[in-house]
Design an enzyme around this catalytic site. Structure first.
Site: not given
Ligand code: NOJ
Ligand code: CA
Length: 685
Positions: A183, A387-389, A457-458, A476, A482
């Site tokens: 990023e 969603h799973h962070e 993401h990441e 992502e 963001e």
């Protein structure tokens, strides 16, 4: 299980272990060459003082000078020099296959192959096969390490692959091994001066030739980085992401590495759509992937990034049952197919980046009724995205993964966004190291069992796994929208997306999350953000154009529903396609502008997305791709005359014009601007 999967994948890749010992009649002398089907690209493989090297030419001109191959091991000598050739064989392949979803429907895999087997002349007498596939759009090569008594278990400390560029050129790069992973804003500098950078690495050569170095079919190896450096001049080298003990890859023969890919195009516009990586991945393992649904979606998300809602519990908690229903109602009323909810599960309170291993993936916060919300979404025909962070708490996630996916399956949820904020695992392995690569693949495979698509993401960078696992729907892996939300001066520069298109996007879809309409990010107090703070540095028309320019089969309409109310320009988001039959780049220069036309899947509708950096630009787009003799209407969302990404970003001019395949549209883009066009048959609306 993991080992079995890998062994099978290796066996498939090797085309059966029996082929590995070439019969004496196949012994060939090196150098040996192999050309692309159109004859333009030629790879020559030669032994030079016992070291195996490959060279690439295009139309007779050197692209890569002799570049070495090999490995550095722990506890064993390098596998590099002292080699002799014991076999070389050629093969050809021509097959056209169909994608379940994509930037293009039909993909042609047309290549010629050369397999060269080499062996050490002295003890330990190890062997490897270098496999080259030469396509009209570039070259792929990888190492096969056959089963052999001289090489069983191994620990790779580095892959010694070189890319010795024949001339200096301009490299578009982001730095490797930094906390924010991929990023970063891209920078351009002479390739002879770069340090360690991520791939896809796009190089613009003085002749106009574009060269993109990346990898394909990464499933049990460490992520690729490219190391330059002044002392190395124009020789770029591989640098793999390390595990906690500095080992890069642990394996046992038989073993295959990922493909190293060198995409070649005579101009930037010809880099897209990029399919070389897809062609180097195995065919789909999901027999019927029709449950993987391209769609636009909205979600409880932007509010957390602009600080009007929170992930954690409290008065501003975003994921409440009532708020979720509000988003679902908006989606249902506006042809938005899906709805994402973040911050629904226990674990966000406190420092979630530090405490990733505290997340529960099955227990909701008390003010969020998961069953009720999922049932409500279903009743409204909106597909809920879970969603799973993980916060990089990988072990914690893997422990819960099956029960978490089973829960979603029971609730009818067919997609989940995952997150990996952090630069290392809790155990100290680099974010893109072999254990993480294995983890990412395990998530895809487990999710597939439960009929769930993944938007990571990441993530690890995209190496074309969507061909094998079409449930790997988006990711992502670059600076997304963001960064425009976080205040300070961290926003994306106006040129950012014009670079992404020719770099990151060559790997595959990106969940960039376009569609911010309140560009000024008005605070609840009614005050817009100050000009010097970060906010989208685009016009509103450019936000629309990004739906077409930055390909993803799931595209988020990222702004708050209230910011779309009463906005005529929102009609474009209702109408825009997310799945394509064809993609054509009409104009493009890295860091400056992109004009791309895409035909909607299975429909006679075209969309054009045009974006610029901080310069005003005008283009003429011929519509010769339309069916001749047929009448169409172009619905145009252009920058207003007075539009400017800083001072007047929301000025948008909407118009309609009758067109045919003989028409030419003039596309004027404001500073930081864009234009989005839908072209549909005149009769059918
Ligand atoms: C970073 C992701 O990019 C963003 O989309 C998400 O909201 C946060 N992590 C929290 O998971
Ligand atoms: Ca991110």
């Amino acid at each position: 299980m993991a080992h079995l999967t890998r062994t099978l994948a290796v066996a498939a890749a090797l085309g059966g272990f029996g082929l590995l010992r070439p019969a004496p009649s196949l012994l060939a002398q090196l150098p040996a060459s192999v050309a692309s089907p159109d004859g333009r690209n030629i790879v020559t493989v030669a032994l030079d003082s016992g070291v195996l090297r490959y060279t690439v030419t295009r139309r007779g001109a050197n692209v890569l000078l002799p570049s070495a191959l090999g490995f550095e091991f722990r506890g064993a000598p390098r596998l590099f020099g002292g080699l002799r050739a014991i076999g070389a064989r050629r093969a050809s392949h021509d097959e056209t296959w169909t994608q379940p979803w994509g930037e293009v429907r039909r993909v042609r895999d047309h290549h010629n192959e050369l397999r060269v087997t080499v062996e050490e002349t002295a003890a330990p007498g190890r062997r490897y096969v270098a496999v080259f596939r030469v396509f009209n759009d570039g070259v792929g090569f990888r190492y096969e390490l056959p089963e052999q008594s001289a090489l069983r278990q191994f620990e790779i400390m580095e892959e010694l692959t070189e890319f010795s560029m024949a001339s200096d050129g301009r490299a578009w790069w982001i730095p490797s091994f930094q906390w924010n992973r991929y990023e970063y804003l891209f920078r351009a500098s002479p390739l002879s001066t770069i340090d360690t950078v991520h791939t896809p690495l796009t190089l613009e050569m003085p002749t106009g030739l574009h060269v993109v170095i990346h990898e394909a079919d990464l499933f049990d190896y460490a992520g690729l980085n490219i190391r330059g450096g002044k002392e190395q001049n124009r020789t770029l080298r591989v640098m793999l992401a390390p595990m906690r003990d500095s080992v890069k890859v642990r394996g046992a023969t038989p073993f295959v590495t990922p493909w190293r890919t060198i995409q070649l195009a005579d101009r930037a516009a010809d880099l897209v759509p990029s399919v070389i990586g897809l062609n180097l991945n195995p065919p789909s393992k999901i027999a019927d992937p029709s449950w993987v649904t391209p769609m636009t979606y909205n979600g409880i998300w932007w509010g957390m990034h602009i600080n009007t809602m929170t992930w954690q519990s409290g008065p501003l908690h975003g994921a409440t049952t009532a708020n979720a229903k509000r988003y679902i109602d908006f989606a249902a009323a506006n042809k938005v197919g899906g709805f994402l909810v973040e911050g629904w599960n226990l674990g966000w309170d406190g420092n979630w980046i530090e405490n990733g291993d505290k997340f529960s993936f099955t227990q909701p916060y008390p003010d969020f009724d998961l069953q009720d919300v999922a049932a409500y979404a279903k009743s409204k025909g909106v597909r809920m995205i879970g969603h799973h962070e993980t916060g990089m708490g990988i072990a914690n996630y893997e422990r819960q993964m099956d029960s978490a996916f089973a829960l979603y399956r029971r609730l009818g949820i067919t997609a989940v966004k995952t997150g990996y904020v952090g630069d290392k695992t809790k155990e100290g392995d680099a974010h893109h190291s072999q254990p993480m690569v294995r983890h990412f693949r395990k998530v895809i495979e487990t999710a597939a069992k439960y009929g769930i698509a993944i938007n990571a993401h990441e993530p690890i960078h995209d190496t074309g796994e969507r061909r094998t696992w079409p449930n790997m729907i988006s990711r992502e892996g670059a600076r997304g929208q963001e960064y425009n939300a976080w205040g300070g001066d961290g926003g994306n520069a106006p040129e950012h997306e014009t670079i992404l298109f020719f770099t990151r996007m060559l790997a595959g879809p990106m969940d960039f999350t376009p569609g911010i309409f309140d560009i000024n990010i008005t605070r609840p107090t009614g005050k817009p953000r100050p000009l010097e703070a970060s906010r989208p540095r685009t016009t509103l028309a450019k936000q629309l154009a990004l739906f077409v320019v930055l390909y993803s089969p799931i595209q988020m309409a990222a702004d708050l529903p209230e910011n779309y109310e009463g906005q005529p320009a929102f009609q474009f988001i209702r109408d825009v396609a997310v799945d394509w039959d064809t993609t054509r780049v009409l104009e493009g220069r890295i860091g400056d502008y992109v004009v791309v036309a895409r035909k909607a899947a299975a429909k006679d509708e075209w969309f054009i997305g045009a974006i610029t950096d901080e310069e005003v630009r005008t283009f003429t787009a011929p519509l010769s791709f339309l069916t001749p003799g047929k009448r169409y209407v172009a619905e145009i969302y252009a920058d207003g005359k007075d539009a400017h990404f800083l001072t007047n970003p929301t000025s948008v001019a909407i118009s309609k014009v009758d067109v045919t395949s003989a028409s030419r549209l003039t596309i004027r883009l404001a500073k930081g601007g864009g234009q989005a066009i839908r072209i549909r048959p005149a009769a059918g609306r």
